[in-house]
Design an enzyme around this catalytic site. Structure first.
Site, PDB file in Angstrom:
ATOM      1  N   CYS A  11       0.737  -1.119   0.019  1.00 21.80           N
ATOM      2  CA  CYS A  11      -0.100  -0.085  -0.139  1.00 21.80           C
ATOM      3  C   CYS A  11       0.902   1.380  -0.037  1.00 21.80           C
ATOM      4  O   CYS A  11       0.376   2.332  -0.199  1.00 21.80           O
ATOM      5  CB  CYS A  11      -1.236   0.058   1.385  1.00 21.80           C
ATOM      6  SG  CYS A  11      -2.102  -1.289   1.104  1.00 21.80           S
ATOM      7  N   HIS A  53      -3.321   7.460   1.720  1.00 19.20           N
ATOM      8  CA  HIS A  53      -3.668   6.299   1.519  1.00 19.20           C
ATOM      9  C   HIS A  53      -5.082   5.949   1.787  1.00 19.20           C
ATOM     10  O   HIS A  53      -5.331   6.217   3.164  1.00 19.20           O
ATOM     11  CB  HIS A  53      -2.651   5.249   1.704  1.00 19.20           C
ATOM     12  CG  HIS A  53      -2.981   3.557   1.730  1.00 19.20           C
ATOM     13  ND1 HIS A  53      -3.580   3.229   0.347  1.00 19.20           N
ATOM     14  CD2 HIS A  53      -3.132   2.644   2.459  1.00 19.20           C
ATOM     15  CE1 HIS A  53      -3.873   2.187   0.528  1.00 19.20           C
ATOM     16  NE2 HIS A  53      -3.610   1.553   1.887  1.00 19.20           N
ATOM     17  N   ASN A  99     -10.002   0.103  -0.287  1.00 18.64           N
ATOM     18  CA  ASN A  99      -8.474   0.179  -0.241  1.00 18.64           C
ATOM     19  C   ASN A  99      -7.942  -0.741  -1.603  1.00 18.64           C
ATOM     20  O   ASN A  99      -8.100  -1.871  -1.713  1.00 18.64           O
ATOM     21  CB  ASN A  99      -8.096  -0.814   0.927  1.00 18.64           C
ATOM     22  CG  ASN A  99      -6.349  -0.746   1.141  1.00 18.64           C
ATOM     23  OD1 ASN A  99      -5.931  -0.247   0.076  1.00 18.64           O
ATOM     24  ND2 ASN A  99      -6.088  -1.099   2.221  1.00 18.64           N
TER      25      ASN A  99
HETATM   26  N1  COA Z   1     -18.398  -8.029   8.935  1.00 22.97           N
HETATM   27  C1  COA Z   1     -19.261  -8.502  10.009  1.00 22.97           C
HETATM   28  N2  COA Z   1     -18.444  -8.556  11.151  1.00 22.97           N
HETATM   29  C2  COA Z   1     -16.805  -8.843  11.272  1.00 22.97           C
HETATM   30  C3  COA Z   1     -16.295  -8.646   9.918  1.00 22.97           C
HETATM   31  C4  COA Z   1     -17.355  -8.284   8.911  1.00 22.97           C
HETATM   32  N3  COA Z   1     -16.665  -7.897   7.461  1.00 22.97           N
HETATM   33  N4  COA Z   1     -14.928  -8.667  10.219  1.00 22.97           N
HETATM   34  C5  COA Z   1     -14.852  -9.172  11.361  1.00 22.97           C
HETATM   35  N5  COA Z   1     -15.932  -9.142  12.161  1.00 22.97           N
HETATM   36  C6  COA Z   1     -16.196  -9.425  13.655  1.00 22.97           C
HETATM   37  C7  COA Z   1     -15.241 -10.138  13.872  1.00 22.97           C
HETATM   38  O1  COA Z   1     -15.443 -11.494  13.826  1.00 22.97           O
HETATM   39  C8  COA Z   1     -15.326  -9.786  15.524  1.00 22.97           C
HETATM   40  O2  COA Z   1     -16.444 -10.713  16.315  1.00 22.97           O
HETATM   41  P1  COA Z   1     -16.167 -11.248  17.723  1.00 22.97           P
HETATM   42  O3  COA Z   1     -16.252  -9.958  18.476  1.00 22.97           O
HETATM   43  O4  COA Z   1     -17.338 -11.927  17.697  1.00 22.97           O
HETATM   44  O5  COA Z   1     -15.071 -12.352  17.581  1.00 22.97           O
HETATM   45  C9  COA Z   1     -15.866  -8.369  15.505  1.00 22.97           C
HETATM   46  O6  COA Z   1     -16.434  -8.198  14.305  1.00 22.97           O
HETATM   47  C10 COA Z   1     -14.817  -7.475  15.911  1.00 22.97           C
HETATM   48  O7  COA Z   1     -13.480  -7.739  15.303  1.00 22.97           O
HETATM   49  P2  COA Z   1     -12.165  -6.986  15.170  1.00 22.97           P
HETATM   50  O8  COA Z   1     -11.317  -7.637  14.123  1.00 22.97           O
HETATM   51  O9  COA Z   1     -11.614  -6.768  16.640  1.00 22.97           O
HETATM   52  O10 COA Z   1     -12.680  -5.552  14.499  1.00 22.97           O
HETATM   53  P3  COA Z   1     -11.989  -4.325  14.771  1.00 22.97           P
HETATM   54  O11 COA Z   1     -12.683  -3.376  15.417  1.00 22.97           O
HETATM   55  O12 COA Z   1     -10.444  -4.364  14.812  1.00 22.97           O
HETATM   56  O13 COA Z   1     -12.106  -3.925  13.035  1.00 22.97           O
HETATM   57  C11 COA Z   1     -10.752  -3.654  11.155  1.00 22.97           C
HETATM   58  C12 COA Z   1     -11.362  -4.800  12.014  1.00 22.97           C
HETATM   59  C13 COA Z   1     -10.265  -4.643  10.069  1.00 22.97           C
HETATM   60  C14 COA Z   1     -11.648  -2.816  10.169  1.00 22.97           C
HETATM   61  C15 COA Z   1      -9.809  -2.742  11.769  1.00 22.97           C
HETATM   62  O14 COA Z   1      -8.903  -3.768  12.431  1.00 22.97           O
HETATM   63  C16 COA Z   1      -9.054  -2.058  10.898  1.00 22.97           C
HETATM   64  O15 COA Z   1      -9.304  -1.154  10.146  1.00 22.97           O
HETATM   65  N6  COA Z   1      -7.528  -2.402  10.564  1.00 22.97           N
HETATM   66  C17 COA Z   1      -6.556  -1.673   9.674  1.00 22.97           C
HETATM   67  C18 COA Z   1      -6.973  -2.633   8.186  1.00 22.97           C
HETATM   68  C19 COA Z   1      -6.236  -1.973   7.367  1.00 22.97           C
HETATM   69  O16 COA Z   1      -6.605  -0.774   7.148  1.00 22.97           O
HETATM   70  N7  COA Z   1      -5.262  -2.656   6.766  1.00 22.97           N
HETATM   71  C20 COA Z   1      -4.692  -2.112   5.471  1.00 22.97           C
HETATM   72  C21 COA Z   1      -3.843  -1.306   5.752  1.00 22.97           C
HETATM   73  S1  COA Z   1      -2.742  -0.678   4.262  1.00 22.97           S
END
Ligand code: COA
Length: 333
Positions: free
Chosen positions: A114, A260, A290
């Site tokens: 990215c 980004h 993204n």
């Molecule tokens: N739809 C519904 N529920 C989802 C889901 C989806 N697409 N993806 C995950 N969940 C659920 C998980 O299973 C979890 O459930 P649980 O509590 O029953 O286990 C819950 O949502 C929370 O998951 P978690 O991973 O803790 O969520 P989060 O608040 O950390 O959000 C992201 C997840 C990926 C959105 C967040 O971590 C993020 O934005 N990270 C950066 C990612 C990124 O930008 N990467 C690229 C960088 S270049």
């Protein structure tokens, strides 16, 4: 005298097919509300069957040349930032070089996930400053949908396909100093500075579980979302500070932040840390999702073509991606 590089034009391309969160939730156990609340993403573009990264890259590059009013024959370096090349080799850049009608110089792919576009900006700018290239085509292009595990809802909802390109050329006599009528370090048009970093100790936070040398398969994206989020907020704040400090500027001096586009919450957090008002941030993540190396040039092209970014504006670009890699570039448009 060291020449600056000027961004002479930009272009972008998105595939035709739009996939909304609603549509995605029919295939994957997710819903629009979760995706919007956690990421700000409402839809993404997905390449058609058979449409490859080189096809997207070529379309964006042709539009950038047209916008710059520069023929392909003038380009003496083509850098294609991508994580989703058409093939393991040859470099997808060489395919684009051929189809673009560029016969001079060299073409190569650049891999910084990215952060690919800001890494590419550093490479292009340094080639021009060193006098080894005069006109550089810099492209960020991805068919990220091809490396997603469509059964992993924690990653597949986040990404999309697309391409963006800019043409950089060496400043003509005095052009890089005349804008503000001064010759000081921070005056005039062009790329003012680029800054890139990486930390391989964090490889395992965001990676693909395949590759020619390890599994002989292409593999799928794997991510520790929470940790990536945490590092993004810290690393992006520090790269922005580093860039402003290197140029003797304050956040207030920035006209546009073109980040980004990974996640609206990461964008908001960087903006808050900088004290930048929302109107100064170019946001496309809700429509593009993204698109990895393509996200900055896609957003940049949109803001230039709709008249937000104007000649003389100070534009800050920043990104973080797998590696982890991160970087920034400051441009007087
Ligand atoms: N739809 C519904 N529920 C989802 C889901 C989806 N697409 N993806 C995950 N969940 C659920 C998980 O299973 C979890 O459930 P649980 O509590 O029953 O286990 C819950 O949502 C929370 O998951 P978690 O991973 O803790 O969520 P989060 O608040 O950390 O959000 C992201 C997840 C990926 C959105 C967040 O971590 C993020 O934005 N990270 C950066 C990612 C990124 O930008 N990467 C690229 C960088 S270049």
């Amino acid at each position: 005298m060291i020449k600056r590089s000027i961004i002479a034009g930009c272009g972008s391309y998105l595939p035709e097919r739009v996939v909304t969160n609603e549509e995605l939730s029919k295939e994957v156990d997710t819903d629009d509300e979760w995706i919007v609340a956690r990421t700000g993403i409402r839809q993404r573009y997905i390449a058609a069957d058979g449409q490859q990264t080189s096809d997207l890259a070529l379309a964006a590059a042709e539009r950038a040349l047209e916008h710059a009013g520069i023929p392909a024959s003038d380009v003496d370096l083509l850098v294609l930032a991508t994580t989703t090349p058409d093939q393991t080799f040859p470099a997808t850049a060489t395919k684009v070089q051929h189809r673009l009608g560029m016969t001079n110089g060299a073409a190569f792919d650049l891999q910084a996930v990215c952060s690919g576009f800001v890494y590419g900006l550093a490479v292009a700018d340094n080639f021009i400053r060193a006098g080894q290239a005069k006109t550089v085509m810099l492209i960020g292009a991805e068919t990220f949908s091809r490396i997603l595990d469509w059964e992993d809802r924690t990653t597949c909802v986040l990404f999309g396909d697309g391409a963006g390109a800019v043409v950089l050329r060496a400043a003509e006599n005095g052009e890089d100093a005349e804008q503000a009528g001064e010759t000081g370090h921070n005056r005039g048009r062009g790329v003012l500075s680029t800054h890139i970093h990486s930390d391989g100790a964090t490889n395992d936070l965001l990676y693909v579980d395949g590759g020619p040398s390890s599994t002989q398969t292409v593999g799928h994206v794997r991510m520790n979302g929470r940790e990536v989020f945490r590092h993004a907020v810290t690393n992006l704040a520090s790269i922005v500070d580093e860039t402003l400090e290197a140029n003797g500027l304050a956040a207030d001096d920035i006209d546009w932040l073109v980040p980004h586009q990974a996640n609206k919450r990461i964008l908001d957090s960087t903006a808050r840390k900088l004290g930048l008002p929302a109107e100064k941030i170019v946001v496309t993540v809700e429509r593009h999702a993204n698109t990895s190396a393509a996200s900055i040039p896609l957003a940049l092209d949109e803001a230039v073509k709709d008249g937000r970014i104007k000649t003389g504006d100070l534009v800050l670009l920043e990104a973080m991606g797998g590696g982890l890699t991160w970087g920034a570039g400051l441009v007087r448009w």
